[in-house]
Design a protein around this motif. Structure first.
Motif, PDB file in Angstrom:
ATOM      1  N   PHE A   1       0.831  -1.205   0.000  1.00 33.50           N
ATOM      2  CA  PHE A   1       0.000   0.000   0.000  1.00 33.50           C
ATOM      3  C   PHE A   1       0.866   1.257   0.000  1.00 33.50           C
ATOM      4  O   PHE A   1       0.569   2.231  -0.695  1.00 33.50           O
ATOM      5  CB  PHE A   1      -0.920   0.011   1.223  1.00 33.50           C
ATOM      6  N   ALA A   2       1.942   1.250   0.796  1.00 34.22           N
ATOM      7  CA  ALA A   2       2.796   2.433   0.913  1.00 34.22           C
ATOM      8  C   ALA A   2       3.438   2.790  -0.423  1.00 34.22           C
ATOM      9  O   ALA A   2       3.508   3.969  -0.792  1.00 34.22           O
ATOM     10  CB  ALA A   2       3.873   2.195   1.977  1.00 34.22           C
ATOM     11  N   VAL A   3       3.883   1.795  -1.170  1.00 35.49           N
ATOM     12  CA  VAL A   3       4.537   2.065  -2.454  1.00 35.49           C
ATOM     13  C   VAL A   3       3.512   2.309  -3.551  1.00 35.49           C
ATOM     14  O   VAL A   3       3.786   2.997  -4.539  1.00 35.49           O
ATOM     15  CB  VAL A   3       5.476   0.901  -2.825  1.00 35.49           C
ATOM     16  N   ALA A   4       2.297   1.764  -3.378  1.00 37.18           N
ATOM     17  CA  ALA A   4       1.248   1.992  -4.373  1.00 37.18           C
ATOM     18  C   ALA A   4       0.873   3.467  -4.459  1.00 37.18           C
ATOM     19  O   ALA A   4       0.448   3.943  -5.521  1.00 37.18           O
ATOM     20  CB  ALA A   4       0.018   1.156  -4.043  1.00 37.18           C
ATOM     21  N   VAL A   5       1.037   4.197  -3.357  1.00 37.38           N
ATOM     22  CA  VAL A   5       0.660   5.618  -3.355  1.00 37.38           C
ATOM     23  C   VAL A   5       1.514   6.423  -4.341  1.00 37.38           C
ATOM     24  O   VAL A   5       0.964   7.082  -5.237  1.00 37.38           O
ATOM     25  CB  VAL A   5       0.750   6.212  -1.928  1.00 37.38           C
ATOM     26  N   PRO A   6       2.866   6.417  -4.244  1.00 36.14           N
ATOM     27  CA  PRO A   6       3.634   7.168  -5.241  1.00 36.14           C
ATOM     28  C   PRO A   6       3.521   6.587  -6.648  1.00 36.14           C
ATOM     29  O   PRO A   6       3.653   7.322  -7.635  1.00 36.14           O
ATOM     30  CB  PRO A   6       5.080   7.080  -4.726  1.00 36.14           C
ATOM     31  N   THR A   7       3.264   5.285  -6.752  1.00 33.72           N
ATOM     32  CA  THR A   7       3.089   4.691  -8.081  1.00 33.72           C
ATOM     33  C   THR A   7       1.889   5.318  -8.788  1.00 33.72           C
ATOM     34  O   THR A   7       1.961   5.681  -9.966  1.00 33.72           O
ATOM     35  CB  THR A   7       2.895   3.173  -7.973  1.00 33.72           C
ATOM     36  N   GLY A   8       0.786   5.453  -8.084  1.00 32.46           N
ATOM     37  CA  GLY A   8      -0.403   6.066  -8.682  1.00 32.46           C
ATOM     38  C   GLY A   8      -0.297   7.566  -8.805  1.00 32.46           C
ATOM     39  O   GLY A   8      -0.703   8.155  -9.819  1.00 32.46           O
ATOM     40  N   ALA A   9       0.278   8.203  -7.787  1.00 33.66           N
ATOM     41  CA  ALA A   9       0.367   9.665  -7.793  1.00 33.66           C
ATOM     42  C   ALA A   9       1.217  10.185  -8.937  1.00 33.66           C
ATOM     43  O   ALA A   9       1.004  11.300  -9.426  1.00 33.66           O
ATOM     44  CB  ALA A   9       0.933  10.156  -6.464  1.00 33.66           C
ATOM     45  N   SER A  10       2.176   9.384  -9.382  1.00 35.72           N
ATOM     46  CA  SER A  10       3.111   9.836 -10.416  1.00 35.72           C
ATOM     47  C   SER A  10       2.752   9.380 -11.819  1.00 35.72           C
ATOM     48  O   SER A  10       3.538   9.579 -12.758  1.00 35.72           O
ATOM     49  CB  SER A  10       4.527   9.341 -10.079  1.00 35.72           C
ATOM     50  N   VAL A  11       1.576   8.761 -11.990  1.00 32.97           N
ATOM     51  CA  VAL A  11       1.167   8.363 -13.348  1.00 32.97           C
ATOM     52  C   VAL A  11       1.148   9.599 -14.237  1.00 32.97           C
ATOM     53  O   VAL A  11       0.453  10.582 -13.947  1.00 32.97           O
ATOM     54  CB  VAL A  11      -0.222   7.707 -13.338  1.00 32.97           C
ATOM     55  N   PRO A  12       1.902   9.614 -15.322  1.00 34.15           N
ATOM     56  CA  PRO A  12       1.962  10.815 -16.170  1.00 34.15           C
ATOM     57  C   PRO A  12       0.639  11.077 -16.870  1.00 34.15           C
ATOM     58  O   PRO A  12       0.015  10.162 -17.398  1.00 34.15           O
ATOM     59  CB  PRO A  12       3.073  10.480 -17.181  1.00 34.15           C
ATOM     60  N   GLN A  13       0.232  12.334 -16.877  1.00 33.73           N
ATOM     61  CA  GLN A  13      -1.053  12.716 -17.465  1.00 33.73           C
ATOM     62  C   GLN A  13      -0.874  13.027 -18.958  1.00 33.73           C
ATOM     63  O   GLN A  13      -1.063  14.157 -19.408  1.00 33.73           O
ATOM     64  CB  GLN A  13      -1.622  13.907 -16.708  1.00 33.73           C
ATOM     65  N   ILE A  14      -0.521  12.002 -19.702  1.00 28.37           N
ATOM     66  CA  ILE A  14      -0.202  12.177 -21.119  1.00 28.37           C
ATOM     67  C   ILE A  14      -1.447  12.525 -21.928  1.00 28.37           C
ATOM     68  O   ILE A  14      -1.411  13.405 -22.794  1.00 28.37           O
ATOM     69  CB  ILE A  14       0.461  10.908 -21.688  1.00 28.37           C
ATOM     70  N   GLY A  15      -2.560  11.832 -21.671  1.00 25.31           N
ATOM     71  CA  GLY A  15      -3.771  12.115 -22.440  1.00 25.31           C
ATOM     72  C   GLY A  15      -4.188  13.579 -22.367  1.00 25.31           C
ATOM     73  O   GLY A  15      -4.392  14.219 -23.404  1.00 25.31           O
ATOM     74  N   PRO A  16      -4.336  14.139 -21.164  1.00 22.54           N
ATOM     75  CA  PRO A  16      -4.658  15.572 -21.087  1.00 22.54           C
ATOM     76  C   PRO A  16      -3.604  16.455 -21.735  1.00 22.54           C
ATOM     77  O   PRO A  16      -3.942  17.495 -22.320  1.00 22.54           O
ATOM     78  CB  PRO A  16      -4.735  15.821 -19.577  1.00 22.54           C
ATOM     79  N   MET A  17      -2.335  16.074 -21.646  1.00 23.79           N
ATOM     80  CA  MET A  17      -1.285  16.882 -22.269  1.00 23.79           C
ATOM     81  C   MET A  17      -1.394  16.860 -23.788  1.00 23.79           C
ATOM     82  O   MET A  17      -1.195  17.883 -24.458  1.00 23.79           O
ATOM     83  CB  MET A  17       0.093  16.378 -21.826  1.00 23.79           C
TER      84      MET A  17
END
Length: 413
Positions: A119-135
């Motif tokens: 769970f602890a590592v899942a947080v930065p994994t999800g938080a850092s997903v690059p927002q390529i589609g919106p870009m």
């Protein structure tokens, strides 16, 4: 300053071929496609890996949901920072952190680390997903400003999103079941790193950051627009379909002793999205976007409500295809509406609110469907897409007046 590209033809029905001849388009489309894979691969790769190491769909869904919640919370912030400081300044550290976090999560799962560590590592994994589609959508918005190709670009981007949902789950399933359970996350992290860095390097097509845009982004958030709030609820419902389908199809195919069918069934569902998206982009609509969204969402809710009624592979594949066909018009219309409702200085943030809503809906659905499958079985996870879409449809119907666009939003550039 990025120049606005005028269409190269006077055709009243601008098509995809004309869109793809836009100068500089391929320089960001190709790396952007690779860097989009987290959205198609991440959740399912985590589910398959953690379920393999723990034996529980509930635990696997909870870990995957943590990444989705973290992404949903952080995506609008990333979009806002992107509007203020530029795409490269936000994207490069994001892809580096995401790759490192994803590989760390893989190592911990294979090491049978305690669940709290995952769970602890899942947080930065999800938080850092690059927002390529919106870009990518923001780049199209600048390059096609005041062009009749703009709606075609919106449809094309939705098709591209759906295509990642075809390729991503199929690739994740093939790697996790045919190579090793860790292969899906390793491939996802690698594609994100390489594609994200190449995308960030395409500086000539990035939307410019000027003082007016920074001032506008600092003053207020796109979520304050009432119509955006309604669309967020609609996209939460769409996310519930993606998340509920991923877990429930995996549980169903394992229950019948044919886990390899998981990717095929999900691919049929995502293929319906892609085909419908292509068709939607080629149609000149007479109905207003609000009416199109309400119609598409009604069909989606009805189709999703039938998923839990069958235990036949063929019937489930047919229903999955129908659900997929209904999702694409809702996605395309939603992104078109939000692009018209929000000014250019907050447009990337607005797109990320919708992307984040899909991620959050997917996270909630993955957790809930996983618990239902563990405790009840018999396709109980398919109740999640039904509940999510029906709730969103009720919200859309009650607040439909907020979806009216009172004119095109100005761009401060």
């Amino acid at each position: 300053m990025v120049a606005t590209v005028a269409p190269t033809s006077t055709s009243p029905r601008p098509g995809y071929g004309q869109l793809l001849r836009t100068r500089g388009a391929w320089t960001f489309l190709l790396p952007g496609f690779a860097a989009r894979q987290p959205f198609g691969m991440l959740t399912l790769s985590i589910v398959l890996l953690v379920q393999h190491t723990t034996g529980s769909y509930g635990a696997a869904g909870a870990v995957a949901a943590t990444t989705g919640v973290a992404m949903a919370v952080c995506a609008p912030l990333a979009g806002r920072l992107t509007d203020r400081y530029g795409q490269g300044a936000v994207l490069v550290p994001s892809v580096l952190l995401h790759a490192l976090s994803g590989l760390t999560l893989t190592w911990l799962a294979l090491s049978h680390a305690p669940l709290w560590a995952l769970f602890a590592v899942a947080v930065p994994t999800g938080a850092s997903v690059p927002q390529i589609g919106p870009m990518v959508r923001a780049r199209w918005s600048v390059r096609l400003r005041n062009s009749p190709l703009a709606p075609t670009a919106a449809a094309f981007e939705s098709v591209t999103d759906e295509f990642t949902f075809v390729v991503g789950p199929l690739l994740a399933t093939a790697l996790c079941t045919g190579v090793t359970p860790a292969a899906g996350l390793v491939a996802e992290a690698s594609l994100t790193l390489v594609g994200g860095l190449l995308f960030a390097a395409q500086r000539r097509t990035q939307p410019p950051v000027v003082r007016e845009r920074r001032a506008r982004a600092a003053r207020g958030s796109a979520i304050r627009v009432p119509g955006v709030q309604v669309l967020v609820v609609a996209f939460l419902g769409i996310g519930s379909v993606f998340g509920g389908m991923q877990v429930s199809l995996a549980a169903f195919t394992e229950s019948i002793g044919r886990p390899g069918l998981n990717g095929v069934l999900y691919g049929v569902f995502a293929g319906g999205n892609m085909i419908a998206g292509i068709v939607c982009g080629a149609i000149i609509w007479k109905a207003t976007p609000r009416h199109r969204l309400l119609g598409a969402y009604t069909a989606l809710a009805l189709a999703a409500s039938c998923l839990w009624t069958t235990d036949s592979v063929l019937v489930l594949a047919g229903l999955g295809l129908l659900v997929g066909v209904c999702i694409a018009p809702a996605l395309i219309t939603g992104y078109t509406l939000v692009g018209d409702m929000v000014a250019g200085g907050a447009r990337t943030e607005a797109f990320t609110w919708l992307t984040g809503a899909v991620a959050l809906g997917q996270a909630i659905a993955v957790t809930t469907a996983g618990q239902l499958e563990d405790r009840l079985g018999d396709g109980a996870g398919f109740l999640v897409p039904m509940a999510g879409t029906l709730f969103a449809l009720l919200t859309l119907t009650a607040l439909r007046e907020r979806l009216t666009v009172h004119g095109s939003a100005p761009d401060p550039d």
